[in-house]
Write an enzyme that holds these catalytic residues in place. Structure first.
Site, PDB file in Angstrom:
ATOM      1  N   TYR A  14       3.691   5.489  24.472  1.00 40.83           N
ATOM      2  CA  TYR A  14       3.062   6.586  23.730  1.00 40.83           C
ATOM      3  C   TYR A  14       1.987   7.243  24.612  1.00 40.83           C
ATOM      4  O   TYR A  14       1.965   8.464  24.786  1.00 40.83           O
ATOM      5  CB  TYR A  14       2.469   5.990  22.454  1.00 40.83           C
ATOM      6  N   ASP A  38      -2.407  11.320  10.212  1.00 37.59           N
ATOM      7  CA  ASP A  38      -3.356  11.533  11.301  1.00 37.59           C
ATOM      8  C   ASP A  38      -4.231  12.745  11.013  1.00 37.59           C
ATOM      9  O   ASP A  38      -3.791  13.874  11.174  1.00 37.59           O
ATOM     10  CB  ASP A  38      -2.593  11.733  12.610  1.00 37.59           C
ATOM     11  N   ASP A  98      -5.254   4.034  16.502  1.00 34.06           N
ATOM     12  CA  ASP A  98      -3.943   4.193  15.890  1.00 34.06           C
ATOM     13  C   ASP A  98      -3.392   2.812  15.569  1.00 34.06           C
ATOM     14  O   ASP A  98      -3.421   1.919  16.426  1.00 34.06           O
ATOM     15  CB  ASP A  98      -2.964   4.903  16.827  1.00 34.06           C
TER      16      ASP A  98
END
Length: 122
Positions: A14, A38, A98
């Site tokens: 990512y 998000d 995250d």
């Protein structure tokens, strides 16, 4: 079950996708029916077409991610990372965490980004 190492590799992929400016590489980490929130508390993004658009926009804005520490695994199907995202197009920096949940096939089924107003610098 996915190994901790597999999940950590996916989160590193990512980061690497952002570094390469490759939105497709980032969105390919997600399942077809994945959900992104998000930041947490905003309307979620559902499914790959919307996720593809979400990451295409983020990459187009020049967003770059820098890890603030090691990627963390778990005893289950989640991994997390703390990082700073630089968004040159908006002249801002966001400090975020995250948390990604993985399906049995190794694809991300849910991503939740933890950051709030106090985590933004301009």
């Amino acid at each position: 079950m996915l190994s901790q190492e597999d999940m950590k590799r996916a989160l590193q992929a990512y980061i690497d996708g952002f570094a390469a400016g490759d939105a497709a590489a980032v969105s390919d980490l997600f399942a077809a029916d994945a959900v992104i929130e998000d930041p947490v508390g905003t309307p979620p993004v559902h499914g790959r077409p919307a996720i593809d658009e979400f990451y295409a926009n983020a990459i187009a804005a020049g967003s770059k991610l820098t890890l603030d520490g090691p990627i963390r695994g778990s005893h289950g199907n989640q991994a997390a990372m703390a990082f700073t995202v630089e968004v040159p197009a908006m002249n801002m920096r966001i400090r975020a965490i995250d948390v990604m949940t993985f399906g049995e096939d190794g694809k991300v089924v849910e991503m939740r980004a933890l950051w709030g107003p106090d985590d933004i610098e301009s």
